[in-house]
Design a protein around this motif. Structure first.
Motif, PDB file in Angstrom:
ATOM      1  N   ILE A  63      41.200  -5.773  33.762  1.00 40.65           N
ATOM      2  CA  ILE A  63      40.977  -7.103  33.910  1.00 40.65           C
ATOM      3  C   ILE A  63      41.371  -7.729  32.367  1.00 40.65           C
ATOM      4  N   TYR A  64      40.142  -6.409  31.477  1.00 37.93           N
ATOM      5  CA  TYR A  64      40.990  -6.527  30.175  1.00 37.93           C
ATOM      6  C   TYR A  64      42.007  -6.356  29.695  1.00 37.93           C
ATOM      7  N   LYS A  65      42.567  -5.713  30.623  1.00 41.59           N
ATOM      8  CA  LYS A  65      44.362  -4.884  29.754  1.00 41.59           C
ATOM      9  C   LYS A  65      45.052  -6.756  30.618  1.00 41.59           C
ATOM     10  N   ALA A  66      44.391  -6.877  31.770  1.00 46.49           N
ATOM     11  CA  ALA A  66      45.268  -8.502  32.570  1.00 46.49           C
ATOM     12  C   ALA A  66      45.378  -9.769  31.769  1.00 46.49           C
ATOM     13  N   ILE A  67      43.981 -10.000  31.739  1.00 48.95           N
ATOM     14  CA  ILE A  67      44.009 -11.297  31.881  1.00 48.95           C
ATOM     15  C   ILE A  67      43.639 -11.504  30.160  1.00 48.95           C
ATOM     16  N   PRO A  68      44.147 -12.348  29.177  1.00 50.31           N
ATOM     17  CA  PRO A  68      44.106 -12.329  27.651  1.00 50.31           C
ATOM     18  C   PRO A  68      41.994 -12.645  28.059  1.00 50.31           C
ATOM     19  N   CYS A  69      41.476 -11.836  26.926  1.00 56.99           N
ATOM     20  CA  CYS A  69      39.921 -12.548  26.870  1.00 56.99           C
ATOM     21  C   CYS A  69      39.725 -11.169  25.733  1.00 56.99           C
ATOM     22  N   LYS A  70      38.555 -11.635  25.540  1.00 61.67           N
ATOM     23  CA  LYS A  70      37.663 -11.099  24.277  1.00 61.67           C
ATOM     24  C   LYS A  70      36.824  -9.793  24.315  1.00 61.67           C
ATOM     25  N   ARG A  71      36.721 -10.109  25.762  1.00 62.88           N
ATOM     26  CA  ARG A  71      36.242  -9.130  26.395  1.00 62.88           C
ATOM     27  C   ARG A  71      35.499  -9.193  27.863  1.00 62.88           C
ATOM     28  N   VAL A  72      35.441  -8.766  28.749  1.00 63.47           N
ATOM     29  CA  VAL A  72      34.440  -8.689  29.861  1.00 63.47           C
ATOM     30  C   VAL A  72      33.024  -8.842  30.189  1.00 63.47           C
ATOM     31  N   GLY A  73      32.224  -9.921  30.571  1.00 63.27           N
ATOM     32  CA  GLY A  73      31.599 -10.406  31.141  1.00 63.27           C
ATOM     33  C   GLY A  73      30.660  -9.628  32.299  1.00 63.27           C
ATOM     34  N   VAL A  74      28.859  -9.210  32.228  1.00 62.31           N
ATOM     35  CA  VAL A  74      29.359  -9.245  33.502  1.00 62.31           C
ATOM     36  C   VAL A  74      27.691  -9.774  34.198  1.00 62.31           C
ATOM     37  N   ALA A  75      27.225  -9.751  35.025  1.00 61.72           N
ATOM     38  CA  ALA A  75      27.021 -10.488  35.427  1.00 61.72           C
ATOM     39  C   ALA A  75      26.028  -9.929  37.215  1.00 61.72           C
ATOM     40  N   VAL A  76      24.467  -9.676  37.285  1.00 61.28           N
ATOM     41  CA  VAL A  76      24.314  -9.420  38.480  1.00 61.28           C
ATOM     42  C   VAL A  76      23.232 -10.549  38.729  1.00 61.28           C
ATOM     43  N   LEU A  77      23.161 -11.442  39.651  1.00 62.00           N
ATOM     44  CA  LEU A  77      22.663 -12.087  39.906  1.00 62.00           C
ATOM     45  C   LEU A  77      21.448 -12.230  41.187  1.00 62.00           C
ATOM     46  N   GLY A  78      22.997 -12.169  42.403  1.00 65.30           N
ATOM     47  CA  GLY A  78      22.696 -11.728  43.828  1.00 65.30           C
ATOM     48  C   GLY A  78      22.122 -12.311  44.813  1.00 65.30           C
ATOM     49  N   MET A  79      21.616 -14.044  44.347  1.00 62.01           N
ATOM     50  CA  MET A  79      21.522 -14.865  44.721  1.00 62.01           C
ATOM     51  C   MET A  79      22.094 -15.683  46.306  1.00 62.01           C
ATOM     52  N   GLU A  80      23.839 -15.780  45.698  1.00 59.62           N
ATOM     53  CA  GLU A  80      24.305 -16.488  46.262  1.00 59.62           C
ATOM     54  C   GLU A  80      24.577 -15.920  48.078  1.00 59.62           C
ATOM     55  N   VAL A  81      24.845 -14.238  48.216  1.00 60.95           N
ATOM     56  CA  VAL A  81      25.223 -13.799  48.717  1.00 60.95           C
ATOM     57  C   VAL A  81      23.950 -12.519  49.492  1.00 60.95           C
ATOM     58  N   PRO A  82      23.662 -12.548  50.033  1.00 57.36           N
ATOM     59  CA  PRO A  82      22.671 -11.361  50.876  1.00 57.36           C
ATOM     60  C   PRO A  82      23.260  -9.864  50.603  1.00 57.36           C
ATOM     61  N   HIS A  83      24.604  -9.055  49.122  1.00 56.08           N
ATOM     62  CA  HIS A  83      24.974  -8.463  49.303  1.00 56.08           C
ATOM     63  C   HIS A  83      25.018  -7.934  47.890  1.00 56.08           C
ATOM     64  N   THR A  84      24.857  -6.589  47.273  1.00 55.29           N
ATOM     65  CA  THR A  84      24.874  -6.556  46.131  1.00 55.29           C
ATOM     66  C   THR A  84      26.206  -6.752  45.958  1.00 55.29           C
ATOM     67  N   HIS A  85      26.174  -7.510  44.713  1.00 52.96           N
ATOM     68  CA  HIS A  85      27.437  -7.702  43.780  1.00 52.96           C
ATOM     69  C   HIS A  85      27.525  -7.738  42.221  1.00 52.96           C
ATOM     70  N   ILE A  86      28.137  -7.244  41.741  1.00 58.06           N
ATOM     71  CA  ILE A  86      28.276  -7.519  40.442  1.00 58.06           C
ATOM     72  C   ILE A  86      29.703  -8.005  40.028  1.00 58.06           C
ATOM     73  N   HIS A  87      28.883  -9.468  39.011  1.00 55.72           N
ATOM     74  CA  HIS A  87      30.364 -10.177  38.969  1.00 55.72           C
ATOM     75  C   HIS A  87      31.193  -9.682  37.431  1.00 55.72           C
ATOM     76  N   LEU A  88      32.631 -10.081  36.735  1.00 56.50           N
ATOM     77  CA  LEU A  88      32.738  -9.729  36.327  1.00 56.50           C
ATOM     78  C   LEU A  88      33.642 -10.994  36.023  1.00 56.50           C
ATOM     79  N   VAL A  89      33.473 -11.050  34.575  1.00 57.46           N
ATOM     80  CA  VAL A  89      33.549 -12.508  33.712  1.00 57.46           C
ATOM     81  C   VAL A  89      34.568 -12.135  32.664  1.00 57.46           C
ATOM     82  N   PRO A  90      36.197 -12.688  32.459  1.00 55.42           N
ATOM     83  CA  PRO A  90      36.627 -12.638  31.366  1.00 55.42           C
ATOM     84  C   PRO A  90      36.327 -12.971  30.215  1.00 55.42           C
ATOM     85  N   LEU A  91      35.806 -13.296  29.025  1.00 57.98           N
ATOM     86  CA  LEU A  91      35.235 -13.765  28.559  1.00 57.98           C
ATOM     87  C   LEU A  91      35.888 -14.387  26.724  1.00 57.98           C
TER      88      LEU A  91
END
Length: 134
Positions: free
Chosen positions: A72-100
């Motif tokens: 993601i960092y190489k493909a999307i112009p960003c300062k860094r890639v943020g990470v979040a684990v909330l898990g409230m929307e879908v009852p299946h473990t998932h990690i959000h990776l967000v270009p920041l």
């Protein structure tokens, strides 16, 4: 009953795949906060709480997410890639990776982007190509 994410990883529901291996699957969030917002999931477990994963799956998920974040960092112009684990929307473990560019890019309350199918396809292709180079 299979979760929506299990069905996505199995190819039963279409997604914009970014990366995949035998155990994990990464795809674009269809309600992204920014371009390149990606979800990373384990394929073989539907545990809805990340800390309930067995140690091997937990470690493997983070190692896979790290490699996806590098792409993601190489493909999307960003300062860094943020990470979040909330898990409230879908009852299946998932990690959000967000270009920041700033911390406000990680505000889950803000209005989501509306992207065309062509934009989603191009973003997924760009990240996937970078992933394949790693």
């Amino acid at each position: 009953m299979a979760t929506v994410f299990t069905k996505i990883a199995a190819g039963e529901i279409p997604s914009y795949k970014v990366a995949e291996n035998e155990d994990y699957y990464a795809f674009l969030d269809i309600n992204p906060m920014v371009k390149g917002h990606t979800l990373v999931i384990p394929k073989k477990t539907e545990t809805d709480y990340i800390f309930a994963l067995d140690d091997s799956t937990y470690a493997g998920l983070w190692a896979f997410a790290k490699k996806v974040s590098e792409a993601i960092y190489k493909a999307i112009p960003c300062k860094r890639v943020g990470v979040a684990v909330l898990g409230m929307e879908v009852p299946h473990t998932h990690i959000h990776l967000v270009p920041l560019e700033s911390e406000s890019d990680m505000d889950f309350r803000k209005k989501k982007l509306e992207l065309s199918e062509a934009e989603f396809r191009q973003i997924a292709k760009s990240i996937s190509e970078e992933y394949d180079k790693l």
